[in-house]
Design a protein around this motif. Structure first.
Motif, PDB file in Angstrom:
ATOM      1  N   GLY A   1     -21.168  -7.828  -6.801  1.00 16.12           N
ATOM      2  CA  GLY A   1     -21.837  -6.531  -6.833  1.00 16.12           C
ATOM      3  C   GLY A   1     -22.108  -5.926  -5.471  1.00 16.12           C
ATOM      4  N   ASP A   2     -21.485  -6.484  -4.432  1.00 15.06           N
ATOM      5  CA  ASP A   2     -21.688  -5.949  -3.084  1.00 15.06           C
ATOM      6  C   ASP A   2     -20.662  -4.859  -2.790  1.00 15.06           C
ATOM      7  OD1 ASP A   2     -23.810  -7.714  -2.419  1.00 15.06           O
ATOM      8  OD2 ASP A   2     -22.341  -9.313  -2.087  1.00 15.06           O
ATOM      9  N   ALA A   3     -21.125  -3.781  -2.152  1.00 21.03           N
ATOM     10  CA  ALA A   3     -20.238  -2.675  -1.797  1.00 21.03           C
ATOM     11  C   ALA A   3     -19.399  -3.041  -0.580  1.00 21.03           C
ATOM     12  CB  ALA A   3     -21.053  -1.418  -1.513  1.00 21.03           C
ATOM     13  N   LEU A   4     -18.291  -2.346  -0.427  1.00 19.36           N
ATOM     14  CA  LEU A   4     -17.406  -2.572   0.712  1.00 19.36           C
ATOM     15  C   LEU A   4     -18.181  -2.388   2.008  1.00 19.36           C
ATOM     16  CD1 LEU A   4     -14.341  -3.218   1.003  1.00 19.36           C
ATOM     17  CD2 LEU A   4     -13.981  -0.782   1.369  1.00 19.36           C
ATOM     18  N   GLY A   5     -18.096  -3.384   2.903  1.00 18.28           N
ATOM     19  CA  GLY A   5     -18.916  -3.365   4.100  1.00 18.28           C
ATOM     20  C   GLY A   5     -18.514  -2.322   5.119  1.00 18.28           C
ATOM     21  N   THR A   6     -17.228  -2.033   5.202  1.00 21.02           N
ATOM     22  CA  THR A   6     -16.703  -1.079   6.185  1.00 21.02           C
ATOM     23  C   THR A   6     -15.702  -0.167   5.513  1.00 21.02           C
ATOM     24  OG1 THR A   6     -16.942  -2.738   7.946  1.00 21.02           O
ATOM     25  CG2 THR A   6     -15.520  -0.843   8.408  1.00 21.02           C
ATOM     26  N   PRO A   7     -15.798   1.145   5.725  1.00 19.10           N
ATOM     27  CA  PRO A   7     -14.802   2.053   5.132  1.00 19.10           C
ATOM     28  C   PRO A   7     -13.400   1.666   5.569  1.00 19.10           C
ATOM     29  CG  PRO A   7     -16.640   3.283   6.066  1.00 19.10           C
ATOM     30  CD  PRO A   7     -16.808   1.869   6.518  1.00 19.10           C
ATOM     31  N   PHE A   8     -12.434   1.861   4.672  1.00 13.86           N
ATOM     32  CA  PHE A   8     -11.055   1.508   4.995  1.00 13.86           C
ATOM     33  C   PHE A   8     -10.174   2.746   5.035  1.00 13.86           C
ATOM     34  CE2 PHE A   8      -6.723   0.802   3.475  1.00 13.86           C
ATOM     35  CZ  PHE A   8      -6.246  -0.007   4.497  1.00 13.86           C
ATOM     36  N   VAL A   9      -9.510   2.946   6.177  1.00 14.56           N
ATOM     37  CA  VAL A   9      -8.518   4.006   6.339  1.00 14.56           C
ATOM     38  C   VAL A   9      -7.388   3.440   7.190  1.00 14.56           C
ATOM     39  CG1 VAL A   9      -7.990   6.310   7.196  1.00 14.56           C
ATOM     40  CG2 VAL A   9     -10.239   5.848   6.216  1.00 14.56           C
ATOM     41  N   ALA A  10      -6.161   3.597   6.729  1.00 19.86           N
ATOM     42  CA  ALA A  10      -5.001   3.161   7.509  1.00 19.86           C
ATOM     43  C   ALA A  10      -4.067   4.344   7.710  1.00 19.86           C
ATOM     44  CB  ALA A  10      -4.272   2.026   6.791  1.00 19.86           C
ATOM     45  N   ALA A  11      -3.805   4.672   8.971  1.00 19.69           N
ATOM     46  CA  ALA A  11      -2.861   5.732   9.312  1.00 19.69           C
ATOM     47  C   ALA A  11      -1.548   5.081   9.723  1.00 19.69           C
ATOM     48  CB  ALA A  11      -3.412   6.597  10.439  1.00 19.69           C
ATOM     49  N   PHE A  12      -0.445   5.549   9.170  1.00 20.50           N
ATOM     50  CA  PHE A  12       0.834   4.921   9.466  1.00 20.50           C
ATOM     51  C   PHE A  12       1.964   5.946   9.401  1.00 20.50           C
ATOM     52  CE2 PHE A  12       0.174   4.680   4.925  1.00 20.50           C
ATOM     53  CZ  PHE A  12       1.405   4.998   4.375  1.00 20.50           C
ATOM     54  N   GLY A  13       3.104   5.557   9.907  1.00 22.24           N
ATOM     55  CA  GLY A  13       4.270   6.429   9.883  1.00 22.24           C
ATOM     56  C   GLY A  13       5.362   5.863   9.008  1.00 22.24           C
ATOM     57  N   VAL A  14       6.252   6.732   8.551  1.00 28.29           N
ATOM     58  CA  VAL A  14       7.446   6.323   7.814  1.00 28.29           C
ATOM     59  C   VAL A  14       8.657   6.685   8.677  1.00 28.29           C
ATOM     60  CG1 VAL A  14       8.849   6.671   5.749  1.00 28.29           C
ATOM     61  CG2 VAL A  14       6.355   6.589   5.562  1.00 28.29           C
ATOM     62  N   LEU A  15       9.493   5.704   8.933  1.00 24.82           N
ATOM     63  CA  LEU A  15      10.610   5.870   9.853  1.00 24.82           C
ATOM     64  C   LEU A  15      11.711   6.755   9.271  1.00 24.82           C
ATOM     65  CD1 LEU A  15      10.857   2.145  10.982  1.00 24.82           C
ATOM     66  CD2 LEU A  15       9.702   4.013  12.175  1.00 24.82           C
ATOM     67  N   ALA A  16      12.599   7.199  10.134  1.00 26.97           N
ATOM     68  CA  ALA A  16      13.732   8.009   9.691  1.00 26.97           C
ATOM     69  C   ALA A  16      14.703   7.154   8.884  1.00 26.97           C
ATOM     70  CB  ALA A  16      14.451   8.605  10.904  1.00 26.97           C
ATOM     71  N   ASP A  17      15.321   7.762   7.893  1.00 30.61           N
ATOM     72  CA  ASP A  17      16.269   7.067   7.028  1.00 30.61           C
ATOM     73  C   ASP A  17      17.677   7.158   7.627  1.00 30.61           C
ATOM     74  OD1 ASP A  17      17.713   5.921   5.034  1.00 30.61           O
ATOM     75  OD2 ASP A  17      17.076   7.300   3.444  1.00 30.61           O
ATOM     76  N   LEU A  18      18.226   5.997   7.997  1.00 35.22           N
ATOM     77  CA  LEU A  18      19.566   5.946   8.581  1.00 35.22           C
ATOM     78  C   LEU A  18      20.598   5.416   7.591  1.00 35.22           C
ATOM     79  CD1 LEU A  18      18.717   4.530  12.130  1.00 35.22           C
ATOM     80  CD2 LEU A  18      19.033   6.926  11.453  1.00 35.22           C
ATOM     81  N   THR A  19      20.236   5.385   6.301  1.00 33.57           N
ATOM     82  CA  THR A  19      21.118   4.795   5.300  1.00 33.57           C
ATOM     83  C   THR A  19      22.495   5.446   5.286  1.00 33.57           C
ATOM     84  OG1 THR A  19      19.198   4.286   3.923  1.00 33.57           O
ATOM     85  CG2 THR A  19      21.349   4.232   2.862  1.00 33.57           C
ATOM     86  N   THR A  20      22.537   6.774   5.366  1.00 29.85           N
ATOM     87  CA  THR A  20      23.811   7.482   5.248  1.00 29.85           C
ATOM     88  C   THR A  20      24.648   7.425   6.525  1.00 29.85           C
ATOM     89  OG1 THR A  20      22.756   9.576   5.876  1.00 29.85           O
ATOM     90  CG2 THR A  20      22.877   9.053   3.523  1.00 29.85           C
ATOM     91  N   SER A  21      24.040   7.021   7.640  1.00 26.45           N
ATOM     92  CA  SER A  21      24.785   6.984   8.896  1.00 26.45           C
ATOM     93  C   SER A  21      25.066   5.567   9.373  1.00 26.45           C
ATOM     94  CB  SER A  21      24.031   7.747   9.990  1.00 26.45           C
ATOM     95  OG  SER A  21      22.734   7.222  10.169  1.00 26.45           O
ATOM     96  N   THR A  22      24.791   4.585   8.522  1.00 24.12           N
ATOM     97  CA  THR A  22      25.074   3.195   8.868  1.00 24.12           C
ATOM     98  C   THR A  22      25.737   2.492   7.693  1.00 24.12           C
ATOM     99  OG1 THR A  22      22.855   2.508   8.149  1.00 24.12           O
ATOM    100  CG2 THR A  22      23.146   2.982  10.494  1.00 24.12           C
ATOM    101  N   ASP A  23      26.397   1.400   7.998  1.00 24.36           N
ATOM    102  CA  ASP A  23      26.989   0.540   6.964  1.00 24.36           C
ATOM    103  C   ASP A  23      26.417  -0.859   7.157  1.00 24.36           C
ATOM    104  OD1 ASP A  23      29.134  -0.054   4.861  1.00 24.36           O
ATOM    105  OD2 ASP A  23      29.602  -1.503   6.447  1.00 24.36           O
TER     106      ASP A  23
END
Length: 208
Positions: free
Chosen positions: A101-123
């Protein structure tokens, strides 16, 4: 004599993607791991409305479709639409609590990036697959060939989506912020057009 046992304040101990990290394009899920057992049900750790995933470039909210909680691992897996290249923020916005019954001790926020997709330009090709039953390992060489007209520079990531779904299956030497990805360090010269880079990938599979 009454004896009172102290309870641990619930905290987030890890997440994927990690705060300040990056993940592969098309990522369909995120995870948050806690230090103690969490409550489930309406408003709990497995309630999708307890979380917010937002594209910070345009403010668009990406709906969290489901949240499944692994009691043993103390980890919730959030499933959402594939993430395109950009910057995102994942936050816990609900009043989730531990089993005590204890509340979360510290707020949680994660900032992150999503990389460029190279699927079509690589084999990508795989060779020299080996099975080590004694140690429960699968080894193979992954070769990435640059099919674009320009050199690839920086780090290149190869993502084995869903590989960690199996019991105990994991990539040895995976990137710190995405346990389903491996990094190819290309160096300053990079990989020229038509060139290739190869890395041996080792997967631990205790079921072998």
């Amino acid at each position: 004599i009454d004896t009172f046992a102290p309870t641990a304040v619930p905290l987030v101990v890890s997440s994927t993607p990690v705060d300040g990290g990056a993940t592969a394009p098309g990522t369909l899920r995120s995870t948050i791991t806690f230090n103690v057992d969490m409550q489930t049900g309406d408003g709990g750790v497995d309630d999708p409305t307890s979380y917010r995933l937002i594209d910070t470039a345009n403010g668009q909210i990406i709906p969290v479709g489901s949240a499944s909680y692994d009691l043993v691992a103390k980890r919730v897996t959030l499933r959402h639409a594939p993430l395109a290249t950009g910057t995102y923020e994942l936050a816990i916005i609900g009043d989730i609590e531990s089993l005590d019954g204890d509340a979360l001790g510290t707020p949680f926020v994660a900032a992150f990036g999503v990389l460029a997709d190279l699927t079509t330009s690589t084999d990508i090709s795989v060779s020299r697959t080996q099975l080590n039953r004694r140690e429960g390992l699968v080894l193979f060489d992954a070769t990435v060939t640059n099919q674009s007209d320009t050199a690839l520079v920086g780090d290149l990531r190869l993502r084995l989506d869903g590989i960690s779904d199996g019991d105990g299956v994991r990539i040895i030497g995976a990137t710190a912020d995405d346990q389903e990805s491996v990094a190819f360090t290309l160096g300053q010269a990079g990989v020229p057009a038509g060139g290739s880079v190869t890395r041996t990938i080792i997967v631990a599979n205790p079921l072998n």
